[in-house]
Design a protein around this motif. Structure first.
Motif, PDB file in Angstrom:
ATOM      1  N   UNK A 142      72.602  54.735  48.551  1.00 12.52           N
ATOM      2  CA  UNK A 142      73.250  54.042  49.649  1.00 12.52           C
ATOM      3  C   UNK A 142      74.660  53.744  49.171  1.00 12.52           C
ATOM      4  N   UNK A 201      77.643  51.912  49.641  1.00 12.61           N
ATOM      5  CA  UNK A 201      78.174  50.793  50.424  1.00 12.61           C
ATOM      6  C   UNK A 201      79.690  50.772  50.308  1.00 12.61           C
ATOM      7  N   UNK A 202      80.355  50.612  51.413  1.00 15.58           N
ATOM      8  CA  UNK A 202      81.801  50.481  51.389  1.00 15.58           C
ATOM      9  C   UNK A 202      82.174  49.212  50.631  1.00 15.58           C
ATOM     10  N   UNK A 203      83.164  49.337  49.739  1.00 13.55           N
ATOM     11  CA  UNK A 203      83.557  48.195  48.912  1.00 13.55           C
ATOM     12  C   UNK A 203      84.077  47.043  49.774  1.00 13.55           C
ATOM     13  N   UNK A 251      82.639  45.966  52.483  1.00 15.06           N
ATOM     14  CA  UNK A 251      81.554  45.316  53.215  1.00 15.06           C
ATOM     15  C   UNK A 251      80.883  44.296  52.299  1.00 15.06           C
ATOM     16  N   UNK A 294      76.709  44.918  45.682  1.00 16.97           N
ATOM     17  CA  UNK A 294      77.563  45.720  44.813  1.00 16.97           C
ATOM     18  C   UNK A 294      77.462  45.294  43.352  1.00 16.97           C
ATOM     19  N   UNK A 343      84.906  48.657  57.680  1.00 13.84           N
ATOM     20  CA  UNK A 343      83.658  49.094  57.034  1.00 13.84           C
ATOM     21  C   UNK A 343      83.413  50.577  57.251  1.00 13.84           C
ATOM     22  N   UNK A 403      85.726  52.840  57.980  1.00  6.89           N
ATOM     23  CA  UNK A 403      86.958  53.600  57.707  1.00  6.89           C
ATOM     24  C   UNK A 403      87.446  54.327  58.957  1.00  6.89           C
ATOM     25  N   UNK A 424      88.046  40.055  54.043  1.00  7.96           N
ATOM     26  CA  UNK A 424      87.152  40.639  53.033  1.00  7.96           C
ATOM     27  C   UNK A 424      87.239  39.884  51.708  1.00  7.96           C
ATOM     28  N   UNK A 475      81.973  44.925  40.975  1.00  9.89           N
ATOM     29  CA  UNK A 475      81.713  46.307  41.366  1.00  9.89           C
ATOM     30  C   UNK A 475      80.282  46.657  41.049  1.00  9.89           C
TER      31      UNK A 475
END
Lengths: 254, 263
Positions: A75, A77-79, A81, A118, B29, B31, B204, B263
């Motif tokens: 999956x 995940x967009x950073x 989100x 994340x 989200x 893009x 964000x 990250x």
């Protein structure tokens, strides 16, 4: 009554056939494993069974109202989100805090509720994906190469967990996997795929079949050898490749 | 009380921020920034057509924005690298709109008002359209929220739960066209994407869940509108660009305030 049944199903992506003449049914409570080389159509099969791609021929029947728990291969995940584990587990249906706590405990990662998705390790992430699927109270659990990125003990532990959960919840399990020898021990039925179903049956029977050996190696060590071979981590890109780009079992390597 | 142009401007900015916050979050989200640009640029063509056919500008821009949004949406559905095709469509639509404007004889069109917005000239009718559009978009997003989020994560995951990712994409497409049509008057076609993108991107850095990000984006969008209007009044700068400059400054502050991203 079968949970999902494909009859003489074929799938094609812009004229490139990906799957042909697939007959496959999943019965309640059974564990079925689909194996096959890269580009053999494993992911396409899953996508068709889920209803993401429509078959170009034949038919698919899903039991009306079938509850599917799906664990994707990965999956990304967009950073941008922001998503806590608790919030992720409540997609698409919300669950009580108690249910969430119990499920995280059950899959072996208690107390992660407020962690960002994340910030999870690979093993934690897979277990959280599994927890989300199980919270759907699935009649069938579908796992698409769900152990990608786990080390060998991690893989073994993951499949032991799946087996235990199957006996607790009584759900059927459909797995797509590369981890041949681990998976085959835990499964009721193996389906060997390479654009079509090459062979099918109980693990011990399938591993003796000539079609299986042609794909995964000739010797008794074939399955084990392929498993230990370092995979290239490329997975079936839709419609790309002829499915024979990657198997060279190391005889005697085990 | 709506007789004061400044009050109407403030209310217009707040109305647009209400819809742009949550929708802009999805734009970030998923893009879809280029998608937003193409849709907004098509609105310029819509303005020209509205004058040509003597219909309301809102009707004209909504129709062209919808047409562009659905065209782009079908490109997205095919997957593959579409940035180039998007760029082609986006700029062609903008240029076509500008060329079409030049054919309008007898009508004096203030082009810069549609490119950069004219929030200080918002009328009571405009205000009704802006707030109506914002309410529609908010209702649409609230109704589909869980499904939209799930579809944003992963198509297969959504489908397994009976959510059709293509249908959810259509919801966003529709919402985007509505926002473009109503925000054109406020910030103009060239800066609409900025109003979607920048408050959401700023939020964000301050949010831990999708919902808080959307709500904070609304707040920051409102703040940018007010600060931009203030700047415009005191320094006599153009209002639309001033709002975007304020949004950019807020983004810089959010970077400094935000916790380091794990990250």
């Amino acid at each position: 009554m079968s949970l999902i049944e494909a009859r003489n199903m074929s799938v094609a992506y812009t004229d490139t056939p990906a799957l042909a003449a697939v007959d496959l049914s999943i019965e309640p409570g059974e564990i079925v494993t689909v194996i096959g080389p890269n580009g053999s159509g494993k992911s396409t099969l899953i996508r068709a069974l889920l209803g993401v791609v429509a078959p170009s021929g034949g038919s698919i029947h899903r039991k009306p109202g079938l509850r599917i728990g799906y664990v994707p291969q990965k999956l990304s995940l967009d950073a941008n989100l922001p998503l806590t584990v608790r919030r992720f587990l409540c997609l698409p249906r919300r669950h009580s805090a108690a249910e969430i706590a119990a499920m995280l405990e059950r899959v072996g990662v208690p107390g992660l509720q407020e962690r960002q998705m994340s910030a999870l390790s690979g093993g934690q992430f897979q277990r959280v994906l599994l927890a989300r699927a199980l919270l759907m109270k699935p009649e069938i659990l579908i796992l698409d190469e769900a152990t990608q990125g786990l080390d060998q003990p991690g893989v073994a532990a993951f499949y032991r967990l799946i087996e235990a959960i199957r006996s607790e919840m009584g759900c059927a399990v459909l797995m797509v996997s590369h981890d041949l020898h681990v998976v085959m021990r835990a499964t009721d039925r193996v389906v060997c795929l390479n654009g079509h179903i090459c062979c099918e049956g109980a693990p011990t029977v399938v591993s003796e079949m000539p079609e299986y050996r042609a794909l995964f190696g000739l010797g008794t060590g074939g399955a084990l050898a392929l498993y230990q071979h370092a995979h290239d981590h490329e997975h079936d890109h839709l419609g790309a490749g002829d499915g024979h780009d990657h198997h060279h079992p190391h005889h005697g390597a085990a | 009380m709506l007789d004061d142009f400044l009050l109407r401007a403030v209310l217009a900015g707040i109305g647009v921020a209400l819809a742009a916050g949550p929708l802009g979050s999805f734009v970030v989200w998923r893009r879809m920034a280029y998608f937003g640009d193409a849709t907004a640029h098509a609105a310029v063509l819509g303005v020209a057509l509205s004058f040509g056919f003597s219909v309301s500008i809102y009707v004209g821009t909504l129709i062209t924005a919808l047409a562009m949004a659905f065209a782009v949406s079908s490109l997205y559905a095919r997957g593959h690298a579409i940035e180039t095709a998007l760029g082609v469509m986006s700029h062609t639509a903008l240029a076509l709109g500008l060329v079409a404007m030049s054919f309008l004889s007898g009508v004096r069109v203030d082009l810069s008002a549609f490119l950069f917005g004219d929030i200080l000239a918002v009328s009571k009718q405009d205000l009704a359209v802006i707030w109506g559009g914002a309410a529609l978009v908010l209702a649409l997003l609230a109704w589909r929220w869980q499904a939209l989020l799930t579809a944003t994560l992963n198509t297969e995951l959504a489908q397994a739960s009976g959510i059709d990712a293509r249908r959810e994409q259509l919801v966003l497409t529709l919402a985007l066209a509505v926002v473009v049509a109503v925000a054109l008057k406020v910030v103009g076609a060239l800066l609409i994407t900025a109003l979607l993108l920048i408050p959401a991107a700023s939020a964000r850095n301050l949010a831990r869940t999708p919902e808080t990000m959307a709500v904070i984006a609304i707040g920051l969008g409102m703040l940018a509108s007010l600060a931009g209007l203030q700047l415009s009044l005191t320094a006599d700068t153009p209002a639309g660009p001033s709002i975007v400059v304020a949004a950019g400054a807020i983004y810089a502050v959010s970077l400094a305030l935000g916790r380091p991203r794990s990250r």
